[in-house]
Design a protein around this motif. Structure first.
Motif, short mmCIF file in Angstrom:
data_model
loop_
_atom_site.label_atom_id
_atom_site.label_comp_id
_atom_site.label_asym_id
_atom_site.label_seq_id
_atom_site.Cartn_x
_atom_site.Cartn_y
_atom_site.Cartn_z
N SER A 35 0.89 -0.97 -0.22
CA SER A 35 0.03 -0.14 0.34
C SER A 35 1.22 1.25 0.00
O SER A 35 0.00 2.23 -0.61
N ARG B 152 -4.00 -5.60 -14.68
CA ARG B 152 -4.93 -5.32 -14.10
C ARG B 152 -6.67 -5.12 -14.91
O ARG B 152 -7.67 -4.50 -13.96
N LYS C 274 -4.24 -6.75 -7.93
CA LYS C 274 -3.97 -5.35 -8.00
C LYS C 274 -2.33 -5.47 -8.46
O LYS C 274 -2.28 -6.26 -8.07
N ALA C 275 -2.40 -4.48 -9.64
CA ALA C 275 -0.60 -5.11 -10.35
C ALA C 275 -0.14 -3.42 -10.06
O ALA C 275 -0.85 -2.41 -10.80
N SER C 276 1.14 -2.98 -9.38
CA SER C 276 1.55 -1.76 -9.95
C SER C 276 3.13 -2.26 -10.64
O SER C 276 3.74 -3.34 -10.09
N PRO D 188 2.59 -8.95 -8.86
CA PRO D 188 0.70 -8.59 -7.88
C PRO D 188 0.27 -9.18 -6.76
O PRO D 188 1.26 -10.49 -6.60
N GLN D 189 -0.41 -8.41 -5.90
CA GLN D 189 -1.74 -9.16 -5.14
C GLN D 189 -2.61 -9.67 -5.62
O GLN D 189 -3.05 -8.67 -6.32
N ASP E 42 -6.18 -11.81 -4.11
CA ASP E 42 -7.49 -11.57 -3.14
C ASP E 42 -8.06 -12.90 -3.64
O ASP E 42 -9.20 -12.88 -3.59
N HIS F 265 1.10 -12.46 -2.93
CA HIS F 265 1.72 -11.72 -4.02
C HIS F 265 2.04 -13.44 -4.27
O HIS F 265 2.18 -14.53 -3.87
#
Length: 405
Positions: free
Chosen positions: A158, A319, A325-327, A337-338, A340, A374
Motif C-alpha cells: 500500500s 489490471r 492488484k498490479a503496480s 501483483p497482489q 485477493d 503476492h
C-alpha cells in the motif's frame, strides 16, 4: 525415508545451522520447470531470475580468446587487477563511489557469494541483521548460516514497499549489527528514493551498522526511477559494502561473476574468507567481465527497453483480471501483483498456476511474511506470450474460485 533418517549417525546428520534454513523457493520453481521439461511438458517459465537474452557476443569472444590463450590457472584471490580497475572506473563514473582497486574490490563467483562473503566476514553468533521484507529468498538463509538472526522489517504494498523510518528503528536492538538492502529490489521492483537513503544513513550512523547494498539490478532501473548507490552518500561511504555483478545487466547468470567493493578496513576480513573458500574466479571469466564493462553497451540499453515494454504490457493485462492488484515496478525484471483469494495462500496459488494455468511463478511468501498474497513473475518471456500468461492466470483463478464454492 523418515526411518532411514532416524538411523543416520550423529556424525552424518546436517548441522543445526543448515537444518534451520529452508531450501530456495526460486530454485524449487526452476527445478519443477526442468522436471516437467524432461517429461515433455511445456510451461511458460516466469519463475527463476534468469534473463532470456543471450550474453553479448563480444563478451563471449573475450572469454574464448582468454581461454585459448591459457588463462586457466590460479590468479590473485582478489581478482585480476585489470578487472578490478575496470570495476573501480565503473563505480567512480557511474555510481560516484571511490574505491582503491588493490584493497577495495574482491571479484566473486556471482553477487550471491559476495553477499555471503560479507556476512560471513562480519557477523558473530547472536548478531542481528535487518532485512526489509519482502526480500530475496537467500538473504535470511545466509544470515542464519553465519549463525546470526535475520530480523524482517515490514514494507507494505500500500506504500509502494518503501522503507519507513519508524518500522526500521522499531527493529533495532543492542544486537543489531547490519542491514542488507536490495535496490532495485527483488522481488518488488522498488527502487530506493532519496528520503529512504537518508533514513538508512541516519539509522546506520546512529546505531553503528554495517550496510550491505546489493545492487545487482542497478542497470535495470526504469525511466523515472533512477538508481542511486548507497555508498555514494557521504555518511555511508565508509560503512557500506557495495555488491554487484554481471548476471542480470549483461545476461551472464551462468558465468557466475560478481564483486564486492568498500573501504580497505571493511574489506580486509572478506579477503580472508575468500582465500579459504572459493579462492578465485576463473581468469577467462574475469576477462569476459572486462569486456562487458569496457565494451559496447548498446545491447544492455536494448534489453532494458524490452523489459520496460514487457512490464507495461503485463501490468495492463493484470489490471484487467478481477481480484488482482498490479503496480508497475521501478526496476529489476519482475512483476509482483497482489491476489485477493480469501483462504488460498500464495504457495497454493503458485502451485495451481503451474498445474492449471501452465505458468511457472514464485509464491510471494518465499520472500517473507509481507510477500504473502503476492506472486512474483519474471519478465523473461516475449510480449507476444504475455496474453497467454494472463489467460493462464484467469483459468487458475476461476478454478480456485470453483473449488472454494
Amino acid at each position: 525415508m523418515n526411518r532411514q533418517m532416524a538411523n543416520i549417525s550423529a556424525a552424518l546428520r546436517a548441522s543445526a545451522r543448515v537444518d534451520a534454513i529452508y531450501a530456495s523457493g526460486t530454485n524449487a520453481v526452476s527445478q519443477k520447470v526442468r522436471d516437467l521439461a524432461a517429461k515433455g511438458i511445456s510451461v511458460i517459465n516466469m519463475g527463476g531470475g534468469d534473463p532470456d537474452f543471450p550474453t553479448p557476443e563480444h563478451v563471449v569472444d573475450a572469454a574464448v580468446r582468454s581461454l585459448r590463450g591459457g588463462a586457466t590457472h590460479y590468479v590473485d584471490a582478489r581478482g585480476l587487477l585489470d578487472l578490478r580497475q575496470a570495476i573501480a572506473d565503473k563505480l567512480a563514473q557511474e555510481n560516484h563511489i571511490e574505491v582503491v582497486p588493490d584493497t577495495g574490490i574482491i571479484v566473486t563467483p556471482g553477487a550471491k557469494f559476495a553477499v555471503f562473503l560479507a556476512l560471513m566476514a562480519h557477523l558473530n553468533p547472536g548478531d542481528e541483521v535487518l532485512l526489509p521484507d519482502p526480500c530475496w529468498v537467500s538473504y535470511a538463509a545466509m544470515v542464519r548460516l553465519a549463525e546470526a538472526a535475520a530480523v524482517p522489517v515490514p514494507t507494505l504494498a500500500s506504500n509502494g514497499f518503501r522503507l519507513e523510518r519508524e518500522r526500521l528503528e522499531a527493529k533495532i536492538t543492542p544486537h543489531t549489527r547490519a542491514i542488507v538492502i536490495s535496490t532495485p529490489c527483488n522481488p518488488t521492483g522498488h527502487v530506493l528514493d532519496d528520503e529512504e537513503i537518508a533514513t538508512i544513513a541516519d539509522v546506520a550512523a546512529q546505531y553503528d551498522l554495517l550496510v550491505i547494498s546489493d545492487e545487482i539490478y542497478e542497470r535495470i532501473a526504469f525511466p523515472g526511477t533512477p538508481h542511486h548507490s548507497l555508498a555514494a552518500a557521504p555518511r555511508l561511504a565508509d560503512r557500506t559494502l557495495t555488491v554487484n555483478g554481471f548476471s542480470k545487466g549483461y545476461a551472464m547468470t551462468g558465468w557466475r561473476l560478481g564483486y564486492v567493493a568498500g573501504v580497505a578496513a571493511v574489506m580486509k576480513p572478506l579477503y580472508k574468507v575468500q582465500q579459504h573458500s572459493v579462492y578465485c574466479v576463473a581468469p577467462f571469466i574475469q576477462q569476459a567481465g572486462v569486456a562487458a564493462l569496457r565494451g559496447p553497451q548498446d545491447g544492455l540499453k536494448a534489453m532494458v527497453n524490452e523489459y520496460v515494454r514487457r512490464c507495461h504490457a503485463f501490468v495492463e493485462l493484470l489490471r484487467e483480471i478481477p481480484g488482482v492488484k498490479a503496480s508497475a515496478p521501478g526496476g529489476a525484471f519482475y512483476a509482483f501483483p497482489q491476489f485477493d483469494l480469501g483462504g488460498v495462500n500464495s504457495r497454493k496459488l503458485a502451485d495451481a498456476l503451474l498445474e492449471v494455468g501452465g505458468v511457472a511463478a514464485t509464491a510471494g511468501a518465499a520472500f517473507g511474511v509481507c510477500g504473502e498474497n503476492h506472486v512474483r513473475f519474471t519478465l523473461r518471456v516475449p510480449v507476444e506470450t504475455l496474453p497467454a500468461v494472463a489467460a493462464g492466470i484467469r483459468r487458475t483463478l476461476d478454478t480456485l474460485a470453483g473449488i472454494a464454492v
